[in-house]
Design a protein around this motif. Structure first.
Motif, mmCIF file in Angstrom:
data_model
loop_
_atom_site.group_PDB
_atom_site.id
_atom_site.type_symbol
_atom_site.label_atom_id
_atom_site.label_comp_id
_atom_site.label_asym_id
_atom_site.label_seq_id
_atom_site.Cartn_x
_atom_site.Cartn_y
_atom_site.Cartn_z
ATOM 1 N N LYS A 1 -132.581 -83.327 -31.019
ATOM 2 C CA LYS A 1 -134.048 -83.318 -31.615
ATOM 3 C C LYS A 1 -134.461 -81.939 -32.307
ATOM 4 O O LYS A 1 -133.676 -80.758 -31.700
ATOM 5 C CB LYS A 1 -135.032 -83.523 -30.199
ATOM 6 C CG LYS A 1 -134.914 -84.946 -29.865
ATOM 7 C CD LYS A 1 -136.126 -85.006 -28.847
ATOM 8 C CE LYS A 1 -135.811 -86.573 -28.333
ATOM 9 N NZ LYS A 1 -136.985 -86.710 -27.228
ATOM 10 N N PRO A 2 -135.115 -81.718 -33.196
ATOM 11 C CA PRO A 2 -135.318 -80.528 -34.266
ATOM 12 C C PRO A 2 -136.039 -79.641 -33.214
ATOM 13 O O PRO A 2 -137.187 -80.152 -32.439
ATOM 14 C CB PRO A 2 -136.023 -81.069 -35.111
ATOM 15 C CG PRO A 2 -136.621 -82.289 -34.875
ATOM 16 C CD PRO A 2 -135.771 -83.116 -33.865
ATOM 17 N N CYS A 3 -135.764 -78.405 -33.442
ATOM 18 C CA CYS A 3 -136.619 -77.318 -32.717
ATOM 19 C C CYS A 3 -138.013 -77.389 -33.392
ATOM 20 O O CYS A 3 -138.356 -77.690 -34.588
ATOM 21 C CB CYS A 3 -135.941 -76.053 -33.023
ATOM 22 S SG CYS A 3 -134.452 -75.814 -32.353
ATOM 23 N N ALA A 4 -139.068 -76.956 -32.493
ATOM 24 C CA ALA A 4 -140.437 -76.865 -32.994
ATOM 25 C C ALA A 4 -140.442 -75.705 -33.811
ATOM 26 O O ALA A 4 -139.754 -75.044 -33.989
ATOM 27 C CB ALA A 4 -141.270 -76.790 -31.548
ATOM 28 N N GLU A 5 -141.933 -75.681 -34.431
ATOM 29 C CA GLU A 5 -142.166 -74.460 -35.222
ATOM 30 C C GLU A 5 -142.160 -73.270 -34.410
ATOM 31 O O GLU A 5 -142.688 -73.207 -33.294
ATOM 32 C CB GLU A 5 -143.500 -74.823 -36.151
ATOM 33 C CG GLU A 5 -143.505 -75.606 -37.227
ATOM 34 C CD GLU A 5 -143.821 -77.120 -36.521
ATOM 35 O OE1 GLU A 5 -143.580 -77.199 -35.348
ATOM 36 O OE2 GLU A 5 -144.018 -78.184 -37.305
ATOM 37 N N GLY A 6 -141.848 -72.237 -34.956
ATOM 38 C CA GLY A 6 -141.659 -70.859 -34.240
ATOM 39 C C GLY A 6 -140.482 -70.847 -33.230
ATOM 40 O O GLY A 6 -140.344 -69.746 -32.363
ATOM 41 N N ARG A 7 -139.599 -71.826 -33.279
ATOM 42 C CA ARG A 7 -138.482 -71.625 -32.576
ATOM 43 C C ARG A 7 -137.293 -71.995 -33.350
ATOM 44 O O ARG A 7 -137.378 -72.543 -34.389
ATOM 45 C CB ARG A 7 -138.451 -72.618 -31.316
ATOM 46 C CG ARG A 7 -139.840 -72.517 -30.530
ATOM 47 C CD ARG A 7 -139.888 -73.526 -29.299
ATOM 48 N NE ARG A 7 -138.914 -73.173 -28.445
ATOM 49 C CZ ARG A 7 -139.033 -72.659 -27.267
ATOM 50 N NH1 ARG A 7 -140.323 -71.732 -27.167
ATOM 51 N NH2 ARG A 7 -138.402 -72.261 -26.406
ATOM 52 N N TYR A 8 -135.984 -71.607 -32.803
ATOM 53 C CA TYR A 8 -134.824 -71.757 -33.587
ATOM 54 C C TYR A 8 -133.735 -72.250 -32.773
ATOM 55 O O TYR A 8 -133.800 -71.804 -31.501
ATOM 56 C CB TYR A 8 -134.635 -70.682 -34.441
ATOM 57 C CG TYR A 8 -133.905 -69.506 -33.780
ATOM 58 C CD1 TYR A 8 -132.580 -69.031 -33.707
ATOM 59 C CD2 TYR A 8 -134.652 -68.415 -32.963
ATOM 60 C CE1 TYR A 8 -132.096 -68.250 -32.958
ATOM 61 C CE2 TYR A 8 -134.350 -67.625 -32.388
ATOM 62 C CZ TYR A 8 -133.001 -67.234 -32.028
ATOM 63 O OH TYR A 8 -132.290 -66.222 -31.455
ATOM 64 N N SER A 9 -132.564 -72.585 -33.173
ATOM 65 C CA SER A 9 -131.192 -72.706 -32.359
ATOM 66 C C SER A 9 -130.067 -72.544 -33.373
ATOM 67 O O SER A 9 -130.279 -72.886 -34.648
ATOM 68 C CB SER A 9 -131.157 -73.966 -31.843
ATOM 69 O OG SER A 9 -131.145 -75.075 -32.702
ATOM 70 N N LEU A 10 -129.009 -72.359 -32.911
ATOM 71 C CA LEU A 10 -127.686 -72.249 -33.349
ATOM 72 C C LEU A 10 -127.032 -73.630 -33.366
ATOM 73 O O LEU A 10 -125.946 -73.713 -33.864
ATOM 74 C CB LEU A 10 -126.876 -71.210 -33.233
ATOM 75 C CG LEU A 10 -127.486 -69.785 -33.183
ATOM 76 C CD1 LEU A 10 -126.567 -68.727 -32.758
ATOM 77 C CD2 LEU A 10 -127.851 -69.307 -34.601
ATOM 78 N N GLY A 11 -127.619 -74.412 -32.760
ATOM 79 C CA GLY A 11 -126.816 -75.778 -32.572
ATOM 80 C C GLY A 11 -125.635 -75.558 -31.306
ATOM 81 O O GLY A 11 -125.987 -75.845 -30.339
ATOM 82 N N THR A 12 -124.635 -75.285 -31.776
ATOM 83 C CA THR A 12 -123.618 -75.193 -30.802
ATOM 84 C C THR A 12 -123.207 -73.859 -30.459
ATOM 85 O O THR A 12 -122.371 -73.170 -29.822
ATOM 86 C CB THR A 12 -122.327 -75.533 -31.318
ATOM 87 O OG1 THR A 12 -122.011 -74.475 -32.537
ATOM 88 C CG2 THR A 12 -122.190 -77.025 -31.716
ATOM 89 N N GLY A 13 -124.395 -72.816 -30.540
ATOM 90 C CA GLY A 13 -124.090 -71.461 -30.211
ATOM 91 C C GLY A 13 -125.437 -70.643 -29.557
ATOM 92 O O GLY A 13 -126.614 -71.522 -29.492
ATOM 93 N N ILE A 14 -125.269 -69.661 -29.554
ATOM 94 C CA ILE A 14 -126.348 -68.687 -29.075
ATOM 95 C C ILE A 14 -126.573 -67.352 -29.753
ATOM 96 O O ILE A 14 -125.495 -66.837 -30.289
ATOM 97 C CB ILE A 14 -126.158 -68.316 -27.285
ATOM 98 C CG1 ILE A 14 -124.906 -67.697 -27.055
ATOM 99 C CG2 ILE A 14 -126.497 -69.674 -26.493
ATOM 100 C CD1 ILE A 14 -124.599 -67.570 -25.756
ATOM 101 N N ARG A 15 -127.656 -66.759 -29.718
ATOM 102 C CA ARG A 15 -127.782 -65.531 -30.193
ATOM 103 C C ARG A 15 -128.596 -64.481 -29.622
ATOM 104 O O ARG A 15 -129.455 -65.026 -28.568
ATOM 105 C CB ARG A 15 -128.625 -65.689 -31.711
ATOM 106 C CG ARG A 15 -128.768 -64.578 -32.382
ATOM 107 C CD ARG A 15 -129.394 -64.660 -33.791
ATOM 108 N NE ARG A 15 -128.608 -65.547 -34.569
ATOM 109 C CZ ARG A 15 -129.076 -66.232 -36.124
ATOM 110 N NH1 ARG A 15 -130.269 -66.121 -36.050
ATOM 111 N NH2 ARG A 15 -128.239 -66.891 -36.517
ATOM 112 N N PHE A 16 -128.211 -63.278 -29.745
ATOM 113 C CA PHE A 16 -128.677 -62.259 -28.933
ATOM 114 C C PHE A 16 -129.430 -61.262 -29.981
ATOM 115 O O PHE A 16 -128.639 -60.338 -30.542
ATOM 116 C CB PHE A 16 -127.864 -61.478 -27.906
ATOM 117 C CG PHE A 16 -127.138 -62.492 -26.971
ATOM 118 C CD1 PHE A 16 -128.013 -62.754 -25.584
ATOM 119 C CD2 PHE A 16 -126.035 -63.101 -27.167
ATOM 120 C CE1 PHE A 16 -127.506 -63.686 -24.839
ATOM 121 C CE2 PHE A 16 -125.316 -63.934 -26.501
ATOM 122 C CZ PHE A 16 -126.115 -64.446 -25.297
ATOM 123 N N ASP A 17 -130.703 -61.328 -30.227
ATOM 124 C CA ASP A 17 -131.193 -60.331 -31.225
ATOM 125 C C ASP A 17 -132.378 -59.392 -30.460
ATOM 126 O O ASP A 17 -133.122 -58.861 -31.345
ATOM 127 C CB ASP A 17 -131.706 -61.109 -32.269
ATOM 128 C CG ASP A 17 -132.731 -62.331 -31.956
ATOM 129 O OD1 ASP A 17 -132.889 -62.208 -30.879
ATOM 130 O OD2 ASP A 17 -133.262 -62.969 -33.008
#
Length: 969
Positions: A70-86
């Motif tokens: 399912k798509p991410c809601a507004e104000g949120r994000y995803s990398l699909g098969t990954g993770i990000r540390f920012d």
């Protein structure tokens, strides 16, 4: 479900779904896991899950309830098969940071990676700090991160461990050598399926008191984790306006947002914010530090105007009671002339003069016959920024470009603007497409000078500001070549360009390195750049024309290598032997500069060198030296030195005494920041080749085992000044007291060198003096040493001193160095043996002559001959003594008779001698001749008696001896 009531059940908010581990068939189950351990009644039954390789696209997440993307809601994000540390307010879950001391095994330190909001910063002390993260990838993936590597005094490496397999990323030995200049880079590395452990590791080695700047890492992204069960909220200062976002956008300046925002809020009119801010700040009242002066471009009337502008971005308010207002623009003034090589158009713009002409900034003039334009760039008027220059501002916090001008023109000079913050870098860059070096430089691979850039500047600082001058080659990252700290008076600096390539020259000024600095406190700290002059520029402009060699047709041509141009005729004439040509001004015989003592020129007269031979006239003899037995290149390290924190390091020297017919053979490299380059760009790697070079060696355990780290290579000797036994040459002095006394009767041979690198402390460049001392006991390469009082090899930082003790430094042996020893005569044979004089202070040369064997008489023979000869001589001497004694007696007797006769009266006849033997006469006077005489002796005796004795004549009773003349009577 142990200990649970059968009537218990759980709400959906009290548990979550997870997948079991994949089995050998690639299958797995979805199970419900309660948030509180022990609560297990009422959980949904396990059901078969998706395949282990299943994943969602970027911007989507896997809804575990129905196992669909399912798509991410507004104000949120995803990398699909990954993770990000920012976000780095603290170390994210799964990260670990440890530090160890290199000098003490298994010793841990408090020096670790530190989270600082937008990024995580490395240590800056002499420990090894490691940032680790472990991840299990269900499929092949990647890891990417942004890094900021501003200081070469830190070793920065990244590597990955896959189970027991170590995969090193970067150049040997596993380092990621990033640009030394302030800037950001992106690293992208492939990862394999399975358990991966990621390592970011740094080790600082501050040889000098300066504290290095930390390595910064941010925005770490990992793909290949197979699925993401949730989307991540956008961090404060970013937003995602649409659903299904794979990343969040930064809020523009003068706006802000909170975590998970779908849009950014504008700041109030009396507040401001930077890009990507989470809040707004109140605007302070404007001061005189918030604006700057500049000049407008020349108008059609050839006039310019002084005007004032607010520093960008404008963060102050003019409406507050104590605020200053922007000063009005000044009156119009006449525009300064164009820079040399340019001319004014009808619109008062400056354009380059056409080919074959030159200009002093006004009109273009064609070069006269027999001359050619000297191409280059000379900027000394700053009404507008030249076309091949650009300026910007680089953030000193996140190293992002801000898109505003960092330098402003001011007519006579160009200076640094205010910037957005006092820790920003004010960047000015000039690009040169290539160079047109003289023909002799192109043919001589050892003459490194292709062109040179000279600029005049000054700095005015209240704190420790820094001005960097950096050089980039063929679009490669800029490398700092010189740094000035604090206030510096008006001065010039020259950099020698040694590669014919597209070059970029960058001036970067930072007022302070303090991260929390804001604009205003150090705004008055500025740099003024008055002039820039670059020579031999391809497609450049000319400020004058120079004489050239003429062809028969009258057109210009290049003289052959080693030839100078006659100013009168334009003809080419070869330089005399043992001279080298000043390539950039080859006019007249004075352009051929004599080589120093003990050196000679190469075939094309581009440099002087020593062929490892030397002659010395001393005490009426000629000493010949041959140093060719010494290696073409050798190296040694001085004694250990220590930093303020106890890190041990060495000064490593590489020496090529004679080189190879002028070709320098000593090389020093930098294995900390030496980037992986292609074969075509290998010549631009950071290494130094010269007669003598130096690097810093740190024996640190940076890779889990002892290895050597070499950094900061510098050249100490680029050309041979001369070879002599004098202690001074060309203002270079080699003091004898630096080392132990010389050999008695044999002085040291000294090689003098100079480098091309001119530094702030060494205005004439670095110099080197190598003393060669004869030591027959040190064979082969011998031993190299530095002065005991100056363990770094230099006592003043500019002149380096070395002592090379070796048997190869002894003069060649000659007939003077040996003598002959003659043996006794044994058995009629005598041997002559030749031995060296002690102490032997020579090598090679004339060998000892072979032993000589000759025939001789023994001592017994000569003894017998001597005795016989002595006996004969004694007998002869005795006989002669007796003979002369008897003869003397006779003469005395006759003399006495003669005296007696002379007393008689003249009237009287002389008394007759008696015929008898008178009293007192020795009868043996006659008898001695009659006894035992030979026949010859008897005859002689008889005749002598007849002729010697007169006759006796008797008259009566008296007898008289008559003279022989009266014998007839």
């Amino acid at each position: 479900c142990r200990g649970c009531s059968p009537l218990c059940f759980l709400f959906q908010s009290e548990y979550h779904y997870e997948y079991t581990a994949c089995d050998s068939l690639g299958s797995r189950w979805r199970v419900a896991v309660p948030h509180t351990p022990g609560l297990c009644t009422g959980l949904p039954d396990p059901i078969k899950g998706t395949e282990c390789s299943f994943s969602c696209k970027a911007g989507q997440f896997l809804d575990m309830k129905d196992q669909s993307c399912k798509p991410c809601a507004e104000g949120r994000y995803s990398l699909g098969t990954g993770i990000r540390f920012d976000e780095w307010d603290e170390l994210p879950h799964g990260f670990a940071s440890i530090a160890t001391n290199l000098e003490i095994d298994n010793s841990f330190s408090d020096s670790t990676w530190v989270p600082l909001g937008d990024y995580v910063a490395s240590n800056t002390d002499e420990c090894t700090a490691t940032l680790m993260y472990a991840v299990n990838l269900k499929q092949s993936g990647t890891v990417s991160f942004e890094y900021i590597y501003p200081d070469s005094s830190i070793i920065f490496e990244f590597f990955v461990r896959l189970l027991e397999l170590l995969v090193l990323v970067g150049s040997s030995p596993g380092h990621i050598p990033i640009s030394e200049s302030p800037g950001a880079g992106l690293m992208h590395v492939e990862l394999s399926r399975g358990n991966n452990v990621l390592y970011w590791r740094t080790t600082a080695f501050s040889v000098w008191s300066k504290v290095p700047k930390p390595v910064l890492v941010r925005n770490i992204g990992i793909t290949g984790v197979a699925y993401t069960s949730e989307c991540f909220p956008c961090k404060a200062g970013t937003y995602a306006a649409t659903s299904g976002s794979s990343f969040c956008k930064l809020c523009p300046a003068n706006s802000y947002s909170s975590k998970g925002a779908t849009s950014c809020q504008q700041c109030a009119p009396d507040a401001y914010s930077d890009q990507g801010s989470s809040s707004c700040k109140p605007r302070p009242p404007c001061t005189d530090k918030d604006y700057f002066s500049t000049h407008t471009a020349c108008d059609a009337s050839g006039e310019t105007q002084l005007m004032f502008k607010w520093a960008e971005p404008k963060t102050c308010s003019e409406d507050l009671p104590t605020a200053v207002q922007l000063p009005p623009s000044g009156v119009k003034t006449k525009c300064p002339p164009c820079n040399p090589g340019f001319f004014k158009t009808n619109s008062s713009a400056c354009e380059p003069c056409p080919s074959g002409s030159y200009s002093n900034g006004s009109g273009c003039i064609s070069c006269a016959a027999g001359t050619e334009p000297v191409l280059g760039f000379e900027y000394k008027w700053w009404n507008t920024l030249p076309a091949n220059m650009e300026t910007t501002v680089l953030s000193g916090i996140n190293f992002e470009y801000k898109g505003i001008a960092g330098w402003e023109v001011a007519g006579d000079y160009i200076y640094t603007a205010a910037g957005a913050s006092d820790n920003d870098f004010m960047i000015l860059t000039m690009v040169v497409p290539g160079f047109r070096p003289p023909q002799s430089v192109m043919e001589d691979v050892e003459n490194k000078e292709v062109a040179r850039i000279t600029f005049v500047f000054e700095t005015a600082c209240s704190v420790n500001c820094e001005l960097y001058f950096m050089v980039g080659v063929n679009s490669r990252p800029n490398t700092p070549v010189e740094t000035w700290k604090g206030s510096k008076g008006k001065q010039s600096y020259t950099y020698i360009i040694e590669k014919n390539a597209t070059m970029s020259f960058t001036w970067a000024f930072q007022r302070t390195a303090y991260h929390e600095a804001v604009r205003g406190r150090y705004t008055n700290d500025i740099v003024k750049l008055y002039s820039i002059n670059v020579t031999n520029v391809m497609d450049g402009v000319a400020s004058y024309c120079r004489l050239c060699a003429l062809e028969s047709s009258g057109s210009c041509t290049s003289c052959p290598s080693g030839n100078y141009i006659d100013r009168a005729s334009g003809a080419c004439h070869p330089c005399t032997p043992s001279t080298y040509l000043k390539a950039h001004q080859p006019y007249g015989s004075q352009a051929c500069i004599p080589c120093g003592p003990g050196t000679k020129s190469n075939k094309i007269h581009s440099l002087c060198y020593n062929d490892c031979r030397f002659s010395l006239d001393k005490d009426g003899r000629t000493l010949e030296y041959d140093f060719s037995a010494l290696p073409n290149s050798t190296s040694f390290a001085g004694g250990p030195s220590f930093t303020s924190k106890g890190l041990k390091y060495f000064h490593h020297f590489s020496i090529s005494l004679c080189g190879n017919h002028g070709r320098k053979m000593a090389t020093c490299t930098d294995n900390v920041t030496d980037m992986r380059v292609s074969d075509g760009e290998a010549e631009f790697s950071k290494s130094v080749t010269s007669y003598v070079c130096q690097s810093i060696i740190v024996p640190s355990d940076v890779m889990g085992y002892k290895t050597i780290v070499s950094s900061q290579p510098v050249s100490l000797a680029d050309r041979v000044v001369g070879v002599t036994t004098d202690t001074a040459l060309d203002n270079i002095t080699s003091l004898p007291e630096h080392f132990s006394p010389e050999n008695v009767g044999l002085t040291d041979v000294i090689f003098f060198y100079r480098s091309n690198d001119v530094t702030q402390s060494c205005s004439s460049g670095r110099a080197t003096a190598i003393r060669l001392r004869c030591d027959p006991l040190k064979t082969g390469s011998g031993a190299l040493s530095v002065p005991s009082k100056c363990p770094d090899g230099t006592c003043d930082g500019c002149t380096f001193h070395f002592l090379w003790e070796t048997s190869a430094a002894c003069p060649l042996c000659s007939a003077y160095d040996y003598h002959a020893i003659v043996s006794a005569c044994l058995g009629g044979i005598q041997r002559t043996t030749y031995v060296w004089r002690e102490p032997k202070l020579c090598t090679g040369g004339v060998p000892l002559p072979e032993q000589k064997v000759s025939i001789c008489k023994t001592m017994d023979f000569w003894l017998k001959v001597g005795i016989s000869a002595g006996t004969c001589a004694a007998v002869l001497l005795t006989v002669m003594t007796c003979y002369f004694w008897k003869k003397n007696q006779k003469l005395e007797y006759k003399y006495s008779k003669l005296v007696m006769n002379s007393t008689a009266k003249d009237s009287e006849l002389p008394a007759a001698d008696s015929c008898a033997i008178m009293e007192g006469e020795d009868v043996e006077d006659d008898l001695i001749f009659t006894s035992k005489k030979s026949l010859f002796g008897k005859i002689k005796s008889f005749t002598s008696k007849v002729g010697a004795h007169p006759l006796c004549c008797c008259w009566g009773s008296s007898c008289h001896q008559l003279p022989r003349s009266q014998t007839s009577l």
